[in-house]
Design a protein around this motif. Sequence first.
Motif: not given
Length: 376
Positions: A363-369, A371-373
């Motif tokens: 979930e954290v990986a998705d949040i970071f990705h 946010a950059l998108q």
Amino acid sequence: MRGTVKKRGTWSYIVDIGKDPITGKRRQKTKSGFPRQKDAEAALRKLINELAEDRFVEPSKDSFSSYMEFWFTSHYQKRIKETTASSRKYLMDKHLIRENPFANKPLSKITTEDIDAFYNLKLDEEYSTSTIRKLHQLLNQAFGQAVKWKKISFNPVINADPPSVKKEEMKIWSFDEIDSFLNQCKGERHYLTFLIAIYTGMRKGELLGLKWSDIDFEKKVIRIQRSLSHIPNKGYQLSTLKTKKSKRQVPIQDFLIKALKALKERQETQRKRLGEHYQDQNLVICTEIGTFQDPRNVLRVMKRISEAANVTPIRFHDIRHTHASVLISEGVDIVKVQTRLGHSKPSITLEHYAHMMPNQDDEVADIFHNALQKSR
């Protein structure tokens, strides 16, 4: 500050070194054996400079054991809870006085090597690392105070190497085991004791020190304000809680409110039946005559029921761990768990239960990705 140099066969000096910080009595320092007057005068000047700069220490002639007893009674026990003092007194008497190779050694002669050898001895005797760390803390505080009192110039415990505490593997019950235990427990006098423990995570002493005045039936909360503790030669007494955060309010469910009200009615019936023989102390968990419930009896009942229910044998404190693990596995915020358990700070709760927290790496990986998108 002045001293005097005299010749009595060899040269010697005598100087007033101030009052004893403990007794308040005047002290003098004398040293002889100097072959020449100027040697005695030079040594005297050096001592006077040390005194002026507050660097002089007169090595204590007290034995370690006599100093420890004086330090404990005159200083340490006055600054801690009575219950803590009794347990620390036991540790000191047993390990630091009766079973200590340097117990009779002069305080000023004890070295870091002596301290480390003592820790190794306790390890060889198979005492727990937790016990040895407590002894380390006692020694550090005692020697630290000796430095402040100018009985020694250096605390040898500072450079000592106590063993790291080995944490026991945490044992908890599964949902099925909780149900099995409670079903087996129904009809027992201590059914509500275990029910409250499982549903609140209260410590054993907090539960056995709980009074009816601590329960707000309207707001559906238990106010935890004290603990039942055992004090040697005095028996069981109510004492203050471990920390400020331990004093807390724990919300409870309707079914627990109903069970508590039923218990209160049974106690009232018992009180009327026994009359003057009932010793009403307003306790929620008590004996049949209203007095403090001996924790050992609760543990014996828990062991018997656990065996009958065929559940994992755990300590009473592990019921608290079970409560916390359920909350954490269900995603309850760690600060809310800390507040409910009465830990002094969230870091303590994390230290105990971080391994039980749901893995949210994906979930954290998705949040970071994401946010950059969004930023592109």
